[in-house]
Scaffold this motif. Sequence first.
Motif, PDB file in Angstrom:
ATOM      1  N   LEU A  84       0.833  -1.212   0.000  1.00 51.17           N
ATOM      2  CA  LEU A  84       0.000   0.000   0.000  1.00 51.17           C
ATOM      3  C   LEU A  84       0.861   1.252   0.000  1.00 51.17           C
ATOM      4  N   LYS A 104       1.982   2.003  -3.376  1.00 56.79           N
ATOM      5  CA  LYS A 104       0.890   2.451  -4.222  1.00 56.79           C
ATOM      6  C   LYS A 104       0.478   3.897  -3.922  1.00 56.79           C
ATOM      7  N   HIS A 105       0.428   4.233  -2.657  1.00 53.58           N
ATOM      8  CA  HIS A 105      -0.227   5.494  -2.278  1.00 53.58           C
ATOM      9  C   HIS A 105       0.658   6.572  -1.658  1.00 53.58           C
ATOM     10  N   GLY A 121       4.038   9.025  -1.892  1.00 52.10           N
ATOM     11  CA  GLY A 121       5.010   9.583  -2.842  1.00 52.10           C
ATOM     12  C   GLY A 121       6.342   8.851  -2.777  1.00 52.10           C
ATOM     13  N   VAL A 162      -0.774   4.178   5.612  1.00 46.96           N
ATOM     14  CA  VAL A 162      -1.210   3.615   4.335  1.00 46.96           C
ATOM     15  C   VAL A 162      -2.728   3.437   4.288  1.00 46.96           C
ATOM     16  N   LEU A 163      -3.321   3.099   5.426  1.00 45.43           N
ATOM     17  CA  LEU A 163      -4.792   2.965   5.446  1.00 45.43           C
ATOM     18  C   LEU A 163      -5.457   4.317   5.210  1.00 45.43           C
ATOM     19  N   ALA A 214      -4.108   6.890   3.576  1.00 44.10           N
ATOM     20  CA  ALA A 214      -3.899   7.264   2.169  1.00 44.10           C
ATOM     21  C   ALA A 214      -4.909   6.525   1.285  1.00 44.10           C
ATOM     22  N   GLN A 215      -5.117   5.266   1.581  1.00 42.59           N
ATOM     23  CA  GLN A 215      -6.070   4.456   0.801  1.00 42.59           C
ATOM     24  C   GLN A 215      -7.498   5.015   0.921  1.00 42.59           C
ATOM     25  N   GLN A 252      -7.786   8.255  -0.965  1.00 47.85           N
ATOM     26  CA  GLN A 252      -7.797   7.984  -2.395  1.00 47.85           C
ATOM     27  C   GLN A 252      -9.192   7.556  -2.852  1.00 47.85           C
ATOM     28  N   SER A 264      -3.871   9.197  -7.051  1.00 44.31           N
ATOM     29  CA  SER A 264      -3.625   8.035  -6.195  1.00 44.31           C
ATOM     30  C   SER A 264      -2.403   8.140  -5.294  1.00 44.31           C
ATOM     31  N   VAL A 265      -1.593   9.189  -5.434  1.00 48.98           N
ATOM     32  CA  VAL A 265      -0.353   9.260  -4.639  1.00 48.98           C
ATOM     33  C   VAL A 265      -0.412  10.438  -3.664  1.00 48.98           C
ATOM     34  N   CYS A 266      -0.181  10.144  -2.382  1.00 44.94           N
ATOM     35  CA  CYS A 266      -0.308  11.163  -1.330  1.00 44.94           C
ATOM     36  C   CYS A 266       1.045  11.589  -0.767  1.00 44.94           C
ATOM     37  N   TYR A 267       1.104  12.844  -0.368  1.00 48.65           N
ATOM     38  CA  TYR A 267       2.207  13.382   0.427  1.00 48.65           C
ATOM     39  C   TYR A 267       1.558  14.044   1.632  1.00 48.65           C
ATOM     40  N   LEU A 305      -8.354   9.586   9.835  1.00 48.89           N
ATOM     41  CA  LEU A 305      -9.288   8.460   9.633  1.00 48.89           C
ATOM     42  C   LEU A 305     -10.575   8.679  10.428  1.00 48.89           C
TER      43      LEU A 305
END
Lengths: 456, 456
Positions: free
Chosen positions: A14, A17-18, A20, B90-91, B93-94, B97, B105-108, B323
């Motif tokens: 993950l 994928k997500h 940077g 990661v959760l 970011a998912q 998304q 789809s890509v986070c900073y 979250l």
Amino acid sequence: MSVERLDKEETIDLRKKHIGPSCKIFFSHDPIKIVQAKGQYMYDERGQRYLDCINNVAHVGHCHPDVVKAGAQQMELLNTNSRFLHDNLVLYAQRLQATLPEKLSVCYFVNSGSEANDLALRLARQYTGHRDIITLENAYHGHVSSLIDISPYKFHQLSDAEQNPFVHVAPSPDVYRGKYRASHPDPATAYADEVKDIIDKVQKKGGKIAAFIAESLQSCGGQVIPPVGYFQQVAEHVHKAGGVFIADEVQVGFGRVGTNFWAFQLQGEDFVPDIVTMGKPIGNGHPMSCVVTTKEVAEGFMSSGMDYFNTFGGNPVSCAIGLAVLDVIVKEDLQGNALRVGRYLCNLLQKQKEKHALVGDVRGCGLFVGVELVRDRLKLTPATAEAQEVIYKLKEDHILLSADGPHRNVLKFKPPMCFTTEDADLVVEKIHIILTDYSRSCLKKSVNPLEFVAFK
Amino acid sequence: MSVERLDKEETIDLRKKHIGPSCKIFFSHDPIKIVQAKGQYMYDERGQRYLDCINNVAHVGHCHPDVVKAGAQQMELLNTNSRFLHDNLVLYAQRLQATLPEKLSVCYFVNSGSEANDLALRLARQYTGHRDIITLENAYHGHVSSLIDISPYKFHQLSDAEQNPFVHVAPSPDVYRGKYRASHPDPATAYADEVKDIIDKVQKKGGKIAAFIAESLQSCGGQVIPPVGYFQQVAEHVHKAGGVFIADEVQVGFGRVGTNFWAFQLQGEDFVPDIVTMGKPIGNGHPMSCVVTTKEVAEGFMSSGMDYFNTFGGNPVSCAIGLAVLDVIVKEDLQGNALRVGRYLCNLLQKQKEKHALVGDVRGCGLFVGVELVRDRLKLTPATAEAQEVIYKLKEDHILLSADGPHRNVLKFKPPMCFTTEDADLVVEKIHIILTDYSRSCLKKSVNPLEFVAFK
């Protein structure tokens, strides 16, 4: 509450994928998943404990109960912006001020070291009406655009590095590897004269110095401790040119150096910067930071006619946490602990220098310590691969340390301030074993250690 | 635990002494001391309740227990940087998304809207290899140096405003007061053509467009809702020039507009920005923010060779809070509430327009609502002093509202998303009384309301 919800592999997938890809992870070939931490220890998903020698953010110890409690209680009550009156804001500003020389009395609360340094540049430029900035070789001051410009540590990484014409780079006052070394009769003056030369050149071209900015001790730049008297002389030259002195305490402030609360104070009581920036340890991990300056600079900034508003900066939760951090530093005498344990650690490391040719230099103030590895003590050839190996082998021993500096050959100690002499014993003993193994494998393979790069 | 530790006067004195004078307070002649808040209500030191119609940061309601609990629990367990693997990162970011079109789809993760917008500019410039930025008239994108440059709302405040030569300002797509109004046959195309003209001019001078940046709905700029189709056409022009489209959702994202989760989605499903920035409401007051982009832009950024590291960004506490905020929005159907209550509020305000000549325009999407006060409905003379008076009089009624826009004549509603129809009734009723008093005092003094500025 389960502390792990995904298998490690799933987390890695993950992340790929997500997140940077420029956001690097420690030990990228076999990263660590940390799920819990307490004091100077971190725990992975299997409960394995790691000794943390690198996290200067978890200043009073990971998850300190007093800090957690202060944050949680205030979160329940109120968390809003500083456009309303609130006691936490002013009490915290007052407490911070009390740790500083009197003339540094006006605070701006922001969210990160980067925001603090960017605001410091804005204050300096508005107050002086000048634009040119002098920064140090290998300096790192943050990740926003204006700070990449003044961070050679970062902008030299760029393939198409184009230096901002208003930024001028002075030599790092490094008396081990720099232009003027310990053997020089007066390195402080020699390095300060370099700054003066830059000022003269800038002025000849019609430029005007807004500020000199430096970490009070260069951290990413290689754990560099400037010679005493350097800042005083630089400040004199900079003031004469109409500029201000910005001391970046983001990595090194809040008692870490042991003898003093602020690292700039190592230069002596006769040195007072015009602007001080704070960050990382200030909230023990909570996103917050601060710029402190003089009344004159603050009034100069206001005269621009532009308000300054920061949505999150100085909110009651951040200030409650900041106050709790200051309380814990005092209550647990963490500054004193940094002094005692730092000295003990430096002594142990000095003994390593006697035993291992690879250890070129040991330098430190309190719990800010650098061990520079070299392949040749005369030529100072950086032992970069060896430093990486030490870090990787320590990781196998469940100890977290990092290597930094322009050549990535400086082992960088900046642990939580509750670090103990037993922790120091443990990490130095492991380093001793690793360096002994290194010498042996060089011998066994009849390799001159100077030429034996990766000693896996 | 006492919520007030100082007398109000003492708080004011300490604030004057220790907080930067550029940091303005609401109602500076008689500021409010807030000590507690819950939902859409704030409480002063005497327990007086205020209805909060302005705080878009306390998105799911001040001190929401689910958010407080998530933050407190994670603070107790672990708060460290993103150089270790962690599930929360990661959760989260998912989950973010999943609210966006697939290609984003890509986070900073960073710490403030300002850090997010600064990073967005860096991503755009690195990916495109271009430097010029197009921004909108009256835009506000943040408080760090690079963003003051692209924020006419701010840089026009500077006495010696000097526009950055790489920044180009396009007309605000304001169909009430702007260059092309509702009466225009196709304001979307007309405004987009203005952007195209700028691109042509920049290119003729040898410039290259890196990005067009706009808030999906201009907030400080006066609660402006761009005509549908405008962003699509701008994106086409900008892409043709090799640039990217940055949608700034810092003030307006996370369901506020009611019909959609993101305000840029109001333009239609055929519009997808290349970069989206998020902030204020994302952590319900916790300092955090995010930049989301495409895989292509993220890979282009990495190709610079420079790592991106943010000390606090994406830490486990911030992600736990993020979250929890997303959970509450769903659980309490706050997006649906924004739609319903926003429509109800707009209807009430439309009725005010029928009753009071001063109300020139009522516009809104969900709980993002603007009421523009004018002294003349044909000339649109801004009723600036009157707007200030409404704000001050509402404060006496213990209702917090603000006035913004280039003429500070737009009453700006952006309350916590738990705002109710009863709250709407209350604030509109009070506004009705204030505007009625205003007409009466004009009549009484035989003053033409158009010339009667301060109606105290």
